[in-house]
Each structure stands twice: as structure tokens, then as C-alpha cells.
Design an enzyme around this catalytic site. Sequence first.
Site, PDB file in Angstrom:
ATOM      1  N   LEU A  33       0.820  -1.214   0.000  1.00  0.00           N
ATOM      2  CA  LEU A  33       0.000   0.000   0.000  1.00  0.00           C
ATOM      3  C   LEU A  33       0.856   1.266   0.000  1.00  0.00           C
ATOM      4  O   LEU A  33       1.907   1.311   0.637  1.00  0.00           O
ATOM      5  CB  LEU A  33      -0.923   0.002   1.229  1.00  0.00           C
ATOM      6  CG  LEU A  33      -1.868  -1.192   1.347  1.00  0.00           C
ATOM      7  CD1 LEU A  33      -2.741  -1.058   2.587  1.00  0.00           C
ATOM      8  CD2 LEU A  33      -2.727  -1.359   0.100  1.00  0.00           C
ATOM      9  N   HIS A  37      -3.294   4.310  -2.538  1.00  0.00           N
ATOM     10  CA  HIS A  37      -4.320   3.431  -1.950  1.00  0.00           C
ATOM     11  C   HIS A  37      -4.990   4.128  -0.763  1.00  0.00           C
ATOM     12  O   HIS A  37      -6.199   4.067  -0.594  1.00  0.00           O
ATOM     13  CB  HIS A  37      -3.695   2.134  -1.409  1.00  0.00           C
ATOM     14  CG  HIS A  37      -3.072   1.263  -2.442  1.00  0.00           C
ATOM     15  ND1 HIS A  37      -1.719   1.058  -2.521  1.00  0.00           N
ATOM     16  CD2 HIS A  37      -3.625   0.513  -3.436  1.00  0.00           C
ATOM     17  CE1 HIS A  37      -1.450   0.230  -3.507  1.00  0.00           C
ATOM     18  NE2 HIS A  37      -2.581  -0.118  -4.090  1.00  0.00           N
ATOM     19  N   GLY A 149      -8.638   3.624  -8.489  1.00  0.00           N
ATOM     20  CA  GLY A 149      -7.858   4.801  -8.892  1.00  0.00           C
ATOM     21  C   GLY A 149      -7.933   5.057 -10.391  1.00  0.00           C
ATOM     22  O   GLY A 149      -7.999   4.122 -11.195  1.00  0.00           O
ATOM     23  N   ASP A 152      -5.336   3.639 -13.225  1.00  0.00           N
ATOM     24  CA  ASP A 152      -5.731   2.492 -14.057  1.00  0.00           C
ATOM     25  C   ASP A 152      -7.088   2.821 -14.680  1.00  0.00           C
ATOM     26  O   ASP A 152      -8.099   2.189 -14.363  1.00  0.00           O
ATOM     27  CB  ASP A 152      -5.802   1.237 -13.194  1.00  0.00           C
ATOM     28  CG  ASP A 152      -4.455   0.912 -12.580  1.00  0.00           C
ATOM     29  OD1 ASP A 152      -3.536   0.565 -13.320  1.00  0.00           O
ATOM     30  OD2 ASP A 152      -4.311   1.032 -11.347  1.00  0.00           O
ATOM     31  N   GLN A 155      -8.958   0.073 -16.485  1.00  0.00           N
ATOM     32  CA  GLN A 155      -9.496  -0.879 -15.497  1.00  0.00           C
ATOM     33  C   GLN A 155     -10.775  -0.322 -14.865  1.00  0.00           C
ATOM     34  O   GLN A 155     -11.779  -1.026 -14.723  1.00  0.00           O
ATOM     35  CB  GLN A 155      -8.433  -1.146 -14.422  1.00  0.00           C
ATOM     36  CG  GLN A 155      -8.961  -1.854 -13.174  1.00  0.00           C
ATOM     37  CD  GLN A 155      -7.867  -2.234 -12.193  1.00  0.00           C
ATOM     38  OE1 GLN A 155      -7.155  -3.195 -12.415  1.00  0.00           O
ATOM     39  NE2 GLN A 155      -7.747  -1.506 -11.099  1.00  0.00           N
ATOM     40  N   ARG A 185       4.856  -0.453  -8.009  1.00  0.00           N
ATOM     41  CA  ARG A 185       6.015  -0.822  -8.828  1.00  0.00           C
ATOM     42  C   ARG A 185       7.162   0.180  -8.714  1.00  0.00           C
ATOM     43  O   ARG A 185       8.296  -0.140  -9.048  1.00  0.00           O
ATOM     44  CB  ARG A 185       5.615  -0.928 -10.292  1.00  0.00           C
ATOM     45  CG  ARG A 185       4.705  -2.098 -10.565  1.00  0.00           C
ATOM     46  CD  ARG A 185       4.086  -1.989 -11.945  1.00  0.00           C
ATOM     47  NE  ARG A 185       3.066  -3.007 -12.105  1.00  0.00           N
ATOM     48  CZ  ARG A 185       3.278  -4.176 -12.676  1.00  0.00           C
ATOM     49  NH1 ARG A 185       4.446  -4.457 -13.174  1.00  0.00           N
ATOM     50  NH2 ARG A 185       2.314  -5.063 -12.767  1.00  0.00           N
TER      51      ARG A 185
HETATM   52  O1  PAF Z   1      -5.725  -2.363  -9.252  1.00  0.00           O
HETATM   53  C1  PAF Z   1      -5.415  -3.374  -8.590  1.00  0.00           C
HETATM   54  O2  PAF Z   1      -4.684  -3.318  -7.607  1.00  0.00           O
HETATM   55  C2  PAF Z   1      -5.961  -4.734  -9.027  1.00  0.00           C
HETATM   56  O3  PAF Z   1      -6.101  -4.801 -10.393  1.00  0.00           O
HETATM   57  C3  PAF Z   1      -7.283  -5.099  -8.321  1.00  0.00           C
HETATM   58  C4  PAF Z   1      -8.400  -4.141  -8.702  1.00  0.00           C
HETATM   59  C5  PAF Z   1      -7.099  -5.096  -6.812  1.00  0.00           C
HETATM   60  C6  PAF Z   1      -7.722  -6.504  -8.745  1.00  0.00           C
HETATM   61  O4  PAF Z   1      -6.782  -7.461  -8.417  1.00  0.00           O
END
Ligand code: PAF
Length: 278
Positions: A33, A37, A149, A152, A155, A185
Amino acid sequence: MKIFHKKSDLIDALSKLRESKSSIGFVPTMGALHSGHLSLIKKSLQNNKITVVSIFINPTQFNNTADLTAYPKNLNEDCELLESLSNDIIVFVPEIQEIYKDGMLTNEYDFNGLDKYMEGEFRNNHFQAVATVVELLLDIVEPNSAYFGEKDYQQLKIISCIKTNVNIIGCSTLRDKNGLALSSRNNRISLSSIEIASNIFKNLNFVKSNFNKLSIENLTEKVTLNINLFDQMKLEYFVIADEDKLAPTTVVNVKKKYRAFIAVFVDGIRLIDNIALN
Ligand code: PAF
């Protein structure tokens, strides 16, 4: 702070809390984290009586085992960070078998083309795997809202189209003092290369400032040159796409909203970022 490893225990605990009609906010994470996050978790704490944070490194969404193995794991530090925010956070840390009962299978979703380009193009099956694990986690936690977030962004859009009753909330990207988007990362990159990686955001800002002045082709050429100028960086893609369909474009329609998306290897570590352009 309560930590649950078994989904049945978490479901029991939440069902008791739900009786008091408390709203539940959920922040799914893969751990390691950072302040990015924490900003999602703070939002959930502000807007819900109960906040659940999951820490689960989902093996199926990694495209290579080296990346999965190298993914940072530090549960103790994660718990300390969570505790520094609130003692009331409920943490779910399942083992793989808790999530994937019948093997690590991914569902087949139709994302209406949202997964065709950018991350979807370069990371085979990635979004099917992300959507599967998010849906499994949402089914366990049954939150009112879940927080993701904008770093991404693709996503976030894809998760928003999974059919659930959950309010999916996007939160803005947190950056370090030089503008680099916070990511788990980043810890794997040397300090000198982290400085260089701040050019990713500088380039995105350059694109934003020049979006109405230069052609998309020209902007793409400049970003490609600027990034690949550094030995430590290698551009994987730079794309300008409309926010709605996430389809790359070379022509601008004034009625549409656009974003620039980028993926760059820095010291061999893959970083992504994006920026709203208009
Ligand atoms: O963004 C992330 O950390 C991951 O893709 C998630 C949403 C926790 C799914 O594993």
C-alpha cells in the site's frame, strides 16, 4: 482492526454489521500500500460506516511469472498503514484457494471493445482476470460502493461495466513531488531512474498543453522521441483515445472527451499513466 483470512468469517461479520443498515465501502488492493491506496481508503472512510480493504495478489492478472514473483509483499507494513488511518478498517487477506475454489479460471466478459487497446492489447487476458477477481470479491463483500484509482483508467471503465449493484467510484491519481504517478512498482526502480521517470508525466502535460495546437500524429512522434531519448526508458505505447469507448484516434471530435494513455518500461519495470486532455 480486524483481519479476516476466511471468506465465511468475513461474510458472517459483515452480515451482523449490515443489520444496522450501515453502508459498506470496499477498496480492493494487491497490497504494498502507498498514499494512492490510502487516498481511496480515506474516501471510503469518509463516505461509509464500514470500510473493507482486501489484500490479494491475484495471480491470474499477471502476464508473466517473473512479474508476479517480484510483486512486493509486506502485510505488516500494510496493516500498520491501515491502522494509522483507522482502527475500524476490516481487512480481508485470503489465500488463493479461498478466492478460486475450482481452479484459477477467468470468466469471459464482453466489455464492448473497452479492453481492445492499450493494456488490453499488450496484456493478454488481463482484464478478463481483473474483472473475474473483482466480481468474486464484490460477491463476498457486497459493498454499497467500491473505490478504484484513475491511474488504471481502463481498469476503472471496465469494472464499471461489470453488472453489479455496486456504486463504482473513480478517484484521482496521486503523484510524487515530481509528478510520477504513485504505484507499488515504483519501489522496484532505482532513485536515479525515478527522477527520469518523472518525464512520463511531463510528457503527458506537454500533450495536454498542445492538444489543440499539434496533430495527434505529431504529439505521438514527440512523446516517442522524448521518452526513448533516455536509456533507462522504453515506450511501450502512447495513445490518445476517447474517454467513452477507449478507442485510439488520430482525429479530434470537439464534442468528445479525450485522454492520453502511456505505458513505459523504466529500468525494465512497466509503468502506466494517463491524463484527461479536454
Ligand atoms: O488495481 C489493482 O490493484 C488490481 O487490479 C485489483 C483491482 C485489486 C484486482 O486485483
